[in-house]
Scaffold this motif. Structure first.
Motif, PDB file in Angstrom:
ATOM      1  N   ASP A  11      -6.421  -1.524 -10.967  1.00  0.00           N
ATOM      2  CA  ASP A  11      -5.511  -1.840 -11.923  1.00  0.00           C
ATOM      3  C   ASP A  11      -4.092  -2.377 -11.589  1.00  0.00           C
ATOM      4  OD1 ASP A  11      -5.471   0.740 -10.641  1.00  0.00           O
ATOM      5  OD2 ASP A  11      -3.786   1.461 -12.096  1.00  0.00           O
ATOM      6  N   ILE A  12      -3.785  -2.094 -10.442  1.00  0.00           N
ATOM      7  CA  ILE A  12      -2.531  -2.643 -10.270  1.00  0.00           C
ATOM      8  C   ILE A  12      -2.610  -4.116  -9.612  1.00  0.00           C
ATOM      9  CG2 ILE A  12      -0.499  -2.473  -8.537  1.00  0.00           C
ATOM     10  CD1 ILE A  12      -0.824   0.548  -8.480  1.00  0.00           C
ATOM     11  N   ILE A  41      -5.623  -2.623  -1.538  1.00  0.00           N
ATOM     12  CA  ILE A  41      -5.233  -2.404  -2.723  1.00  0.00           C
ATOM     13  C   ILE A  41      -6.393  -2.652  -4.151  1.00  0.00           C
ATOM     14  CG2 ILE A  41      -3.389  -2.691  -4.365  1.00  0.00           C
ATOM     15  CD1 ILE A  41      -1.600  -3.013  -1.826  1.00  0.00           C
ATOM     16  N   HIS A  61       0.684  -0.994  -0.013  1.00  0.00           N
ATOM     17  CA  HIS A  61       0.021   0.053  -0.090  1.00  0.00           C
ATOM     18  C   HIS A  61       0.855   1.150   0.055  1.00  0.00           C
ATOM     19  CE1 HIS A  61       0.539  -1.090   4.448  1.00  0.00           C
ATOM     20  NE2 HIS A  61       0.592   0.307   4.437  1.00  0.00           N
ATOM     21  N   ASP A 121      -8.823  -0.148  -4.070  1.00  0.00           N
ATOM     22  CA  ASP A 121      -8.323   1.307  -4.019  1.00  0.00           C
ATOM     23  C   ASP A 121      -7.731   1.336  -5.509  1.00  0.00           C
ATOM     24  OD1 ASP A 121      -9.264   1.910  -1.844  1.00  0.00           O
ATOM     25  OD2 ASP A 121      -7.318   1.559  -0.669  1.00  0.00           O
ATOM     26  N   ARG A 122      -6.945   0.320  -5.863  1.00  0.00           N
ATOM     27  CA  ARG A 122      -6.158   0.368  -7.339  1.00  0.00           C
ATOM     28  C   ARG A 122      -6.445  -0.862  -7.965  1.00  0.00           C
ATOM     29  NH1 ARG A 122      -2.183   3.951  -8.446  1.00  0.00           N
ATOM     30  NH2 ARG A 122      -2.586   2.815 -10.421  1.00  0.00           N
ATOM     31  N   ALA A 160       1.448   0.818  -4.646  1.00  0.00           N
ATOM     32  CA  ALA A 160       0.193   0.987  -5.180  1.00  0.00           C
ATOM     33  C   ALA A 160       0.158   2.697  -4.418  1.00  0.00           C
ATOM     34  CB  ALA A 160      -0.982   0.223  -4.642  1.00  0.00           C
ATOM     35  N   LYS A 182      -1.455   6.182  -3.595  1.00  0.00           N
ATOM     36  CA  LYS A 182      -2.736   6.366  -3.222  1.00  0.00           C
ATOM     37  C   LYS A 182      -3.674   5.328  -2.823  1.00  0.00           C
ATOM     38  CE  LYS A 182      -2.488  10.287  -6.154  1.00  0.00           C
ATOM     39  NZ  LYS A 182      -2.991  11.169  -7.278  1.00  0.00           N
ATOM     40  N   SER A 183      -3.066   4.162  -2.308  1.00  0.00           N
ATOM     41  CA  SER A 183      -4.036   3.010  -1.805  1.00  0.00           C
ATOM     42  C   SER A 183      -3.644   2.809  -0.361  1.00  0.00           C
ATOM     43  CB  SER A 183      -3.595   1.825  -2.630  1.00  0.00           C
ATOM     44  OG  SER A 183      -4.145   0.910  -1.970  1.00  0.00           O
TER      45      SER A 183
END
Length: 75
Positions: free
Chosen positions: A55-56, A49, A4, A52-53, A42, A44-45
């Motif tokens: 995509d990652i 994760i 994170h 929040d993200r 990641a 901004k997570s």
């Protein structure tokens, strides 16, 4: 491995910073188990994760089959 980007334990000021430091150290330790390990942050997570993200998280999951195939061909 994905870590994170936002301090997750900061909400607990009494022991949060020490716990955050221990968490990071533990992740670094996991990386030593394989010479093929990669750590992605990641940004901004928080702890979640995948929410929040995503995509990652998806990119990390998509790498697994090719890494497994590569490992199988070496063995």
């Amino acid at each position: 491995m994905i870590e994170h980007g936002q301090p997750y334990f900061a909400a607990v000021p009494e022991y949060g910073p020490r716990l955050e430091k221990a968490w990071v150290a533990g992740q670094r330790e996991w990386l030593t188990l394989s010479g093929d390990s990669k750590l992605t942050t990641a940004e901004k997570s928080g702890h979640h994760i995948y929410a929040d993200r995503p995509d990652i998280a998806v990119r990390a999951i998509e790498r697994v089959p090719s890494q497994a195939a590569r490992a199988a061909s070496c063995g």
